[in-house]
Scaffold this motif. Structure first.
Motif, PDB file in Angstrom:
ATOM      1  N   LEU A  22       0.804  -1.224   0.000  1.00 37.02           N
ATOM      2  CA  LEU A  22       0.000   0.000   0.000  1.00 37.02           C
ATOM      3  C   LEU A  22       0.840   1.279   0.000  1.00 37.02           C
ATOM      4  O   LEU A  22       0.318   2.358   0.269  1.00 37.02           O
ATOM      5  N   SER A 324      -6.108  -8.410  -5.807  1.00 35.33           N
ATOM      6  CA  SER A 324      -5.345  -7.996  -4.625  1.00 35.33           C
ATOM      7  C   SER A 324      -4.691  -6.650  -4.900  1.00 35.33           C
ATOM      8  O   SER A 324      -4.564  -6.249  -6.069  1.00 35.33           O
ATOM      9  N   PRO A 325      -4.250  -5.948  -3.838  1.00 38.36           N
ATOM     10  CA  PRO A 325      -3.492  -4.713  -4.071  1.00 38.36           C
ATOM     11  C   PRO A 325      -2.239  -4.953  -4.906  1.00 38.36           C
ATOM     12  O   PRO A 325      -1.898  -4.150  -5.784  1.00 38.36           O
ATOM     13  N   GLU A 326      -1.560  -6.067  -4.621  1.00 41.18           N
ATOM     14  CA  GLU A 326      -0.326  -6.367  -5.364  1.00 41.18           C
ATOM     15  C   GLU A 326      -0.610  -6.563  -6.843  1.00 41.18           C
ATOM     16  O   GLU A 326       0.155  -6.113  -7.707  1.00 41.18           O
ATOM     17  N   ALA A 328      -3.127  -5.273  -8.560  1.00 38.74           N
ATOM     18  CA  ALA A 328      -3.469  -3.981  -9.150  1.00 38.74           C
ATOM     19  C   ALA A 328      -2.214  -3.172  -9.450  1.00 38.74           C
ATOM     20  O   ALA A 328      -2.095  -2.562 -10.520  1.00 38.74           O
ATOM     21  N   CYS A 344      -4.589   3.342 -10.477  1.00 41.45           N
ATOM     22  CA  CYS A 344      -4.511   2.174  -9.601  1.00 41.45           C
ATOM     23  C   CYS A 344      -5.059   2.582  -8.245  1.00 41.45           C
ATOM     24  O   CYS A 344      -4.453   3.387  -7.541  1.00 41.45           O
ATOM     25  N   ARG A 346      -6.288   1.505  -4.445  1.00 42.81           N
ATOM     26  CA  ARG A 346      -6.145   0.465  -3.418  1.00 42.81           C
ATOM     27  C   ARG A 346      -6.628   1.007  -2.087  1.00 42.81           C
ATOM     28  O   ARG A 346      -6.795   2.215  -1.926  1.00 42.81           O
ATOM     29  N   SER A 355      -9.271  -3.578  -4.519  1.00 41.67           N
ATOM     30  CA  SER A 355      -8.316  -2.901  -5.400  1.00 41.67           C
ATOM     31  C   SER A 355      -8.793  -3.003  -6.840  1.00 41.67           C
ATOM     32  O   SER A 355      -9.441  -3.963  -7.234  1.00 41.67           O
ATOM     33  N   ARG A 356      -8.445  -2.000  -7.633  1.00 37.91           N
ATOM     34  CA  ARG A 356      -8.876  -2.000  -9.020  1.00 37.91           C
ATOM     35  C   ARG A 356      -8.014  -1.067  -9.869  1.00 37.91           C
ATOM     36  O   ARG A 356      -7.323  -0.195  -9.344  1.00 37.91           O
TER      37      ARG A 356
END
Length: 383
Positions: A22, A324-326, A328, A344, A346, A355-356
């Protein structure tokens, strides 16, 4: 405690954010040879339009690089006054007041309109609202209720239990998923319960309504005595700044009571000049609004057909969910390496914790650019 140790907690917090994927970083964009842009909010493709940049340059030459003070001291120019008149007329409201940003406009509207002297004001805020609206609610110190997303019945229930002043607050188009608020139904609830309605039209101006006049105009609410709208000049108008639109008595109240108007340096003349030129182009070229929406629908259609999960766009934002954040972050980095800029989002920026990639359609994208962007995203996401 040693001097060097007083901020040790910052390092600990950074490590936790790093482990969770993050950490945010700054990446200056290039002036020339920039990648295809599906990340910025230049929906109508006007930020680099020669008429807009020429107007900004001329305003800076005539009025100076900065506004030199607050709007109430030396920060108001003929450009600011003209911009306010033309924004109000275009969007269908009685009056307007220009601020240095959309953020400060929202803080002003929420805090100044929640300070009714005869009884506590209740603020009813959609859980998906932008951070500036949330911060305005917090700063107001008024009673507040956060209601489920786009749920007029939940708004009604909150208003029914309150006997004093009330202000219902919503984005017109929500910045994360790009869905539109049910403005006609919200207005109906507000009127039945005697509440005012505040609409942040940052992502609706230039895209919705006749010729891009905005979501309140599309919903038949522009100019109503119980409706106030805020807009930004930094998205569809390709400039910088914000404004509050509404009844003249609301604007008069803000001039004397909104702290982010009274104590903030006024919008730079160059930004006011650019916004005026962009507004003129929007009047003359209403096709830009439909083209941006068309590009958004095409991106959504093709990405979902390939198996990705994306929210249906009501304006120009297309939200593509990542596992997942990773993921994204990786998708965004791979797109950037391929010459495509994407947003991006998060946690904690997204209220639902999902996340997207956030794609912003633009009126000036060619069909070939859309084809290339879709191919890049599908290749990056492994769809």
């Amino acid at each position: 405690m040693a001097e060097a140790a007083v901020f040790d907690w910052l390092d600990e917090q950074y490590e936790r954010r790093l482990a969770a994927g993050l950490v945010r970083t700054l990446r200056p964009r290039r002036a020339e040879g920039a990648p295809t842009d599906l990340a910025g909010n230049d929906y109508l493709g006007l930020a680099r339009h020669p008429e807009v940049t020429a107007a900004a340059a001329e305003a800076a030459r005539r009025w100076g690089a900065g506004s030199t003070g607050s709007r109430l001291v030396t920060g108001s120019t003929e450009l600011h006054a003209r911009l306010e008149r033309e924004l109000a007329e275009f969007c269908g409201f009685e009056a307007a007041l220009v601020f240095s940003s959309g953020y400060t406009a929202n803080l002003a509207a929420v805090t100044a309109l929640s300070a009714a002297p005869d009884g506590e004001t209740l603020l009813v805020s959609d859980e998906g609202n932008h951070a500036s609206l949330i911060d305005g609610c917090r700063l107001s110190r008024a009673a507040r209720a956060v209601v489920p997303h786009a749920d007029p019945e939940a708004v009604r229930k909150e208003l029914a239990g309150h006997s004093g002043h009330a202000l219902v607050i919503t984005d017109s188009v929500f910045s994360v998923d790009g869905d539109a608020a049910p403005l006609p139904r919200l207005a109906e609830v507000c009127r039945a319960e005697g509440a005012a309605l505040l609409v942040d039209d940052a992502h609706g101006l230039g895209l919705l309504g006749e010729g891009g006049r905005g979501a309140p105009h599309a919903a038949g609410l522009a100019g109503a005595g119980d409706v106030v709208a805020t807009v930004t000049l930094s998205k569809s108008l390709g400039s910088q700044g914000g404004a509050v639109l509404g009844p003249a008595r609301v604007i008069r109240h803000l001039v004397s009571n909104a702290r982010t108007f009274i104590f903030d340096t006024g919008l730079a003349p160059a930004a006011a000049g650019a916004a005026l030129a962009a507004l003129g182009l929007l009047r003359a070229q209403p096709w830009r609004a439909e083209r941006a929406r068309e590009v958004a629908r095409e991106l959504h259609r093709r990405l979902t057909a390939a198996g990705l999960t994306a929210a249906r766009p009501d304006a120009a934002v297309v939200s593509v969910r990542a596992p997942s954040p990773e993921a994204a972050v990786r998708w965004a980095a791979d797109c950037r390496a391929a010459g495509l800029a994407v947003g991006c989002f998060r946690p904690p920026s997204v209220p639902d914790g999902i996340s997207r990639l956030r794609l912003t359609a633009r009126a000036d994208l060619t069909d070939a650019q859309v084809d290339s962007a879709v191919a890049t995203i599908l290749r990056t996401a492994g769809a």
